[in-house]
Each structure stands twice: as structure tokens, then as C-alpha cells.
Design a protein around this motif. Sequence first.
Motif, PDB file in Angstrom:
ATOM      1  N   PHE A  67       9.663 -13.796   7.354  1.00  0.00           N
ATOM      2  CA  PHE A  67       8.901 -12.544   7.433  1.00  0.00           C
ATOM      3  C   PHE A  67       8.059 -12.526   8.714  1.00  0.00           C
ATOM      4  O   PHE A  67       8.080 -11.557   9.474  1.00  0.00           O
ATOM      5  N   GLU A  68       7.347 -13.622   8.952  1.00  0.00           N
ATOM      6  CA  GLU A  68       6.465 -13.661  10.128  1.00  0.00           C
ATOM      7  C   GLU A  68       7.284 -13.677  11.427  1.00  0.00           C
ATOM      8  O   GLU A  68       6.901 -13.071  12.426  1.00  0.00           O
ATOM      9  N   GLU A  69       8.432 -14.348  11.400  1.00  0.00           N
ATOM     10  CA  GLU A  69       9.267 -14.382  12.606  1.00  0.00           C
ATOM     11  C   GLU A  69       9.851 -13.006  12.924  1.00  0.00           C
ATOM     12  O   GLU A  69       9.858 -12.564  14.074  1.00  0.00           O
ATOM     13  N   LEU A  70      10.351 -12.314  11.896  1.00  0.00           N
ATOM     14  CA  LEU A  70      10.867 -10.955  12.108  1.00  0.00           C
ATOM     15  C   LEU A  70       9.751 -10.041  12.615  1.00  0.00           C
ATOM     16  O   LEU A  70       9.980  -9.174  13.464  1.00  0.00           O
ATOM     17  N   LEU A  71       8.554 -10.239  12.097  1.00  0.00           N
ATOM     18  CA  LEU A  71       7.409  -9.450  12.536  1.00  0.00           C
ATOM     19  C   LEU A  71       7.139  -9.687  14.020  1.00  0.00           C
ATOM     20  O   LEU A  71       6.872  -8.751  14.784  1.00  0.00           O
ATOM     21  N   ALA A  72       7.228 -10.942  14.462  1.00  0.00           N
ATOM     22  CA  ALA A  72       6.990 -11.273  15.874  1.00  0.00           C
ATOM     23  C   ALA A  72       7.975 -10.531  16.780  1.00  0.00           C
ATOM     24  O   ALA A  72       7.594  -9.947  17.796  1.00  0.00           O
ATOM     25  N   HIS A  73       9.268 -10.539  16.390  1.00  0.00           N
ATOM     26  CA  HIS A  73      10.279  -9.841  17.194  1.00  0.00           C
ATOM     27  C   HIS A  73      10.006  -8.340  17.211  1.00  0.00           C
ATOM     28  O   HIS A  73      10.122  -7.684  18.248  1.00  0.00           O
ATOM     29  N   ARG A 117      14.641 -18.731  14.589  1.00  0.00           N
ATOM     30  CA  ARG A 117      14.480 -20.107  14.138  1.00  0.00           C
ATOM     31  C   ARG A 117      14.801 -20.225  12.649  1.00  0.00           C
ATOM     32  O   ARG A 117      15.339 -21.211  12.203  1.00  0.00           O
ATOM     33  N   ILE A 118      14.388 -19.226  11.884  1.00  0.00           N
ATOM     34  CA  ILE A 118      14.605 -19.325  10.431  1.00  0.00           C
ATOM     35  C   ILE A 118      15.111 -18.019   9.835  1.00  0.00           C
ATOM     36  O   ILE A 118      15.810 -18.018   8.835  1.00  0.00           O
ATOM     37  N   ALA A 119      14.777 -16.879  10.449  1.00  0.00           N
ATOM     38  CA  ALA A 119      15.217 -15.589   9.914  1.00  0.00           C
ATOM     39  C   ALA A 119      16.719 -15.411  10.137  1.00  0.00           C
ATOM     40  O   ALA A 119      17.303 -16.004  11.033  1.00  0.00           O
ATOM     41  N   ASP A 120      17.323 -14.586   9.308  1.00  0.00           N
ATOM     42  CA  ASP A 120      18.738 -14.238   9.426  1.00  0.00           C
ATOM     43  C   ASP A 120      18.823 -12.740   9.134  1.00  0.00           C
ATOM     44  O   ASP A 120      18.463 -12.300   8.042  1.00  0.00           O
ATOM     45  N   LEU A 121      19.274 -11.962  10.118  1.00  0.00           N
ATOM     46  CA  LEU A 121      19.216 -10.505   9.970  1.00  0.00           C
ATOM     47  C   LEU A 121      20.025 -10.000   8.783  1.00  0.00           C
ATOM     48  O   LEU A 121      19.629  -9.047   8.131  1.00  0.00           O
ATOM     49  N   MET A 142      -1.640  -9.464  16.887  1.00  0.00           N
ATOM     50  CA  MET A 142      -0.264  -9.164  17.305  1.00  0.00           C
ATOM     51  C   MET A 142       0.204 -10.158  18.368  1.00  0.00           C
ATOM     52  O   MET A 142       1.285 -10.720  18.277  1.00  0.00           O
ATOM     53  N   GLU A 143      -0.647 -10.365  19.375  1.00  0.00           N
ATOM     54  CA  GLU A 143      -0.281 -11.272  20.469  1.00  0.00           C
ATOM     55  C   GLU A 143      -0.100 -12.698  19.956  1.00  0.00           C
ATOM     56  O   GLU A 143       0.796 -13.423  20.382  1.00  0.00           O
ATOM     57  N   ALA A 144      -0.965 -13.106  19.011  1.00  0.00           N
ATOM     58  CA  ALA A 144      -0.882 -14.470  18.477  1.00  0.00           C
ATOM     59  C   ALA A 144       0.408 -14.685  17.691  1.00  0.00           C
ATOM     60  O   ALA A 144       1.051 -15.736  17.786  1.00  0.00           O
ATOM     61  N   VAL A 145       0.825 -13.689  16.905  1.00  0.00           N
ATOM     62  CA  VAL A 145       2.073 -13.788  16.128  1.00  0.00           C
ATOM     63  C   VAL A 145       3.266 -13.902  17.076  1.00  0.00           C
ATOM     64  O   VAL A 145       4.145 -14.757  16.903  1.00  0.00           O
TER      65      VAL A 145
END
Length: 696
Positions: free
Chosen positions: A231-237, A651-655, A679-682
Motif C-alpha cells: 500500500f505504502e509503495e503504491l502510494l509513493a509511485h 519492491r513488494i507491490a504487484d499491480l 508526501m516527500e518522505a514517502v
Amino acid sequence: MSVSSSYGAGSPAVTALKGVGAALSVKLERLGISTIQDLLFHLPTRYQDRTRIVPIGSLRPGDECVIQGTILASDIQMGRRRSLLCRIQDGTGTLTLRFFHFSAAQKNALAVGNELRCFSEVRPGPAGLEMVHPEYRASAADGLTPVEESLTPIYPMTEGLQQARVRTLVQQSLAWLETGSVSELLPESVRRQWRLPELKDSLIYLHAPPVDADQHLLLEGLHPAQRRLAFEELLAHHLTLLQLRHKVQEHGAPVLPPSQQLTEPFLAQLPFSLTNAQQRVSQEVSADLEKSIPMLRLVQGDVGSGKTMVAALAALQAVENGLQAAIMAPTEILAEQHFINFSQWMEPLGIKLAWLAGKVKGKQRVTQLAAIADGSAQIVIGTHALFQEEVRFYNLGLAVIDEQHRFGVHQRLSLREKGQDGKRSPHQLIMTATPIPRTLTMSAYADLDCSIIDELPPGRTPVNTVVIADSRRDQVVDRVRAACAEGRQVYWVCTLIEESEALQCQAAEVAETMLQELLPELRIALVHGRMKAKEKSEVMQRFKAAELDLLVATTVIEVGVDVPNASVMIIENPERLGLSQLHQLRGRVGRGSVESFCVLMYHAPLSKQGRERLAVVRETTDGFRIAEKDLELRGPGEILGTRQTGMMQFRIADLQRDSDLLSRVQQVATQLADQPVVMEAVVRRWLGHHDEYGHV
């Protein structure tokens, strides 16, 4: 609070870990690991199950498991490659262990009668199932050597690093985590709303799954701890793409209200009416052009749906307002076709065009550059040559980019520098005939508004698709002969240019020679990517002018010429191509009113997945359904093209697996819009310096 203090706060450098010296830190840096916190976010891509011993008799190809048994035979086999072969049995079956590299000591240790425990992937071999270079160790005769107590994490690697070394470092990082901390960047309200586990607990769980871990969920990537981090990785993208959008739009854009001054006479001269879908999308584009922020719109439409007409209307709206429009295509062939079409449409309206590609040289190039710079060229058409520094626009108001996935994000964003004095960005209209699954649109194109032309113009006939083995080549040649005898034209597409034993592909040059011999009465020519642009263009123009009956080509014709008289397409070795690419190629025929055929001529034997893939193309002409299947089978990188995969390496997400999270991610991104530090930190945590495409 600064971003640097919120990201990686209190996290020591990775050199603080035992055993990490200068050489190892350089290797870790290649993986984006410079602090202990970076190491904690270097997550396992999968797990190996070494917690149980699997009976040899139950093994299947592809299994990755622990076996235990007694060596029945151990021999050195001489052949093309010298190898040590050991037969091992456990009472349920036998298996071969194969070693290409081995020492005398290993040969002695792998003697008949010894008990071994092995771990590796099971593969089919000449005499049954095999393990090649398995990990192994002597096993106690009573079989009481303990197995692993938890799943074994497998990490992304770089040259010179071993899994065991990374696991040791991760264990040290987890020990640091017991007393140190990682920043919870997601607000508590968000974590509570979506029932997301604590970050620290999730990291510990994923690096060291406990004995009672739900192995099925972990192996499937569906454990709550994995979903929390995905969830957090998808949010970063997603946040990065929103930052891109903001950067492009921060300068503002010229306001281009429609006057119909050119649009009405243009539509009146057309021999056909626009489809409802074309009208709807054109209205959406027109409304965007009236705004003072740059349009960023993706127009998707299947092959032949009429995207070029939408681009033409948008260009006219820019010209009506005294500004220039640029149309950019990925290949010279496609750019030249656009130039021919636009010239026929625009010159009767008194609009001047310029043409710029790699092959435009000398005085002609100087003339074209001057016309672009002084504004006398109102519509400019070309390839990526339009990006070059020497190209100066007088007042660029609109940039149309065809087949966006062929260009990198950097290239698209650099267009804003071509706007008026660098102060106002041109509007951007991005077009693609590669249907993009909704999942990818929401993630890879989150910086764009999206329109879909979901209707084909009347008169387009569905293409009949046939799947046939290349052992029936004679029948296919007969079909080509019959089609050409009726005055039709044929494409014969090969996937390679030169012979390749490894891929067993019929090369285009060999195919042309073969077809010349079998069909001497036909006018046949060859086109491939290694030809000079001028030669390629000449052949394509001859085909378009019906001076050729049969065009032998590589996939260079995937996007390109529109030849309504071409009614048959033969694709050799279709199993080598992606589904979306096959669909694109098929779209080259069926452009007239006559019944058209696409023959997928595969080389046997086909794998199960190969049969499944070709069946999808045979059964449907729905580009979106094909794209969804392509995403499922091949992953996002293949569909978006290699230029864009840098932003799609998770790294861990899969679309595909985590597509249900995307709507939540969009909601949370909106909630964080007024928290730029978070936002920048994520983004920094998950993308590190790979978010550079946001800083063009």
C-alpha cells in the motif's frame, strides 16, 4: 520538520553493521542501500519453503523444495560438457543431481550409499527429473537433521552479493530495530481507516516469518504485512506522478478557446462523419485546451479507432488561436504517414506544415528549422528529433505525442521547455493504440486524465484470426497466393532478421527468399529495422501504392502504414511476441470493407501458457481484454515498454495482485495533498533517487 529529519531519522549508515566494509557498502549502494533503514526496506521478493522434506515421488517440474535420500549411483558423464551425475532415491522415487562444476573432494563426498539432504528447483532432464547444482549437505542416517523453522526470504541481488550475506545483514538490522525505530509516515487516521498493521511489526514479520506464519498467504503475497507495505509503495509511485503533474502545470498554459474558424471547413471536407466516441473525446480535449493549466490527457483507442482525427481537431484549435501544434511519432514511417495525412487535410485550409526527422538533412533541414522558429510552420510533424535543442518553436501551444509508451517520461516532460519563453507549458495530448488495462492507467499514468475511443468507424470488418502450426506452411502459402490473385495484398511478419538457432525463428531474409521461390508470380519486398530509413520508407510507400503484392517484414510495421487493400497477415512465431503487440500487428489488416484474416503460425510444441495466450488473440478483438491478459501473463514493464519500466519496478507491490488497493491509494494521495513533507518522505523511502523523473 525537514524531509531529511523525517526520512531515515536516527538510522545509522549500513557500515555500522558488522562485516560491512568499503567493498561491501559499494555493492549495497548498487541496490539503493546506504542506511540500516534502507536495508529494512529491501524486502524479500519471494520465500523458499525449506521447512519440510518433500517425497521425491511427488515432485513436479518447477517445484523448489527440500528432498532427502540415498545416493544410488555417482558417475562422471563425458559429452559436450563434462558433468557429475548422482542418482538419489528416498523410497518414493528417484531423482538426478547434476553438477557441471565439481572438485575431486565433491566427487568423493557424493559417493554411493551416502545420505543427502538437497534443496533446489526441480527441472525436467534427459532421464527424468533433475536438480542442477543443488545446495546439499550430508544428512544423519536417522534423518533427524533439523529442517528450517521458518520460510527462507529471497532478496533482490546484485553482482558479488550472496543471499546468505544479505540475510545476515538483515538479521543485524532487525536487532537494531528492536531498540531503534522507523518512521510511521502514514497518518494514524489512514492506518485505522484501512486497518493497516504497524510498520515495525510488518517489517519484522516479512524478514523473519515466525514458525506459525500463514505460509500460503506469504507465498501468494497476500499477507496483511505484505499488503501494508505494498500500500505504502503504491502510494509513493502515485505521489511521484502527481508531483510530475504539478511540475508540468505550475507554469500555466495558453488559453485556446475554439472558434470553429478552421474546424468547421475541415469537418465539411471529410468524406465521412466522426463516430460518437471521436466526438465525445474531441469535446473533452477541446474543453481542456480552453483552460489556463496545461492539458495532460491520454487518449486510448484501439487500432483504427480514429485517434489521428482527434489529434487533427486539437491541432486546429491551437492554430485558430495563432499558436503552433507539434505532432510527434516514434518512427519515421509513422511520422511520415502523419505528415502525408495532415498535408492532405490542412493545405486546402491554407495551413503550412513542417516535417522534421533524422533523414531531413542539409538545406531542407535548415529551411524546416527556420519555419518552425519564425512561426510560419503552424503544424510541425516529426519524430523524437523535435526534442533536440536546436529545434526552437515560435509559439508552441499543443504537443501531440503518438504511442507515448515508446518515449520516456523525461522526453515527454522536456516538451514544456519548448513552450513560450519557457514560462507557459504547451498543452499535451498523448495517444496510444496499445490498450492499457485500468490497473496500469491508475498507476503508470496517474499524472494524466484519460479518454477512451471505444468505437470503431463504420466499414471496419472484424479480422478472422487462425492459429496454425508451421508444419502446415504450404496451406498458408496457398492462402497468400489466392488472396493476391484476387487483387489483395498480404503482410508476412517475422520476429527476427537473421537466423537464430536458439529461438528457432524463421528469419525475415530467409522467408523472403523462400516466398520468392514459392510465389514467383508475386511482387515481393522486404522491410526490417536495420534498413536505412529512406529504404524502409520507399518500400512501405510502394506497398501502400499497391506496387507490391506481399510485404515481408519484421515487427517494424506494428505501428505504421494504413493500407486498406491489405487483407491477410501471416505472423510467424507469434508465441515470441506479447499479446498487445500481436493485437497491434493484426490491426494492420481489416482496414477496408473486404473480409480479412490474421494467421498466427506457431512453432510446435507450444507450452500451456503459449496455447493460452494465442487462444486469447484468436477469441477476441477487444484490445482491453487482451491487454488485461498480457498484464497478467507478462507484467507491467512489457506493456509499458522498457523506457518506462524504471518507474514500475516494485519492491513488494504487484499491480495485478494488488490492483484492489489502487482506489484506496488515490484517496489517501488526495488526503496527503496538503502535507508536502509527508508526501516527500514517502516517495524518498520507496523510490530513493529513482524519482528523478519528477525533476526534469
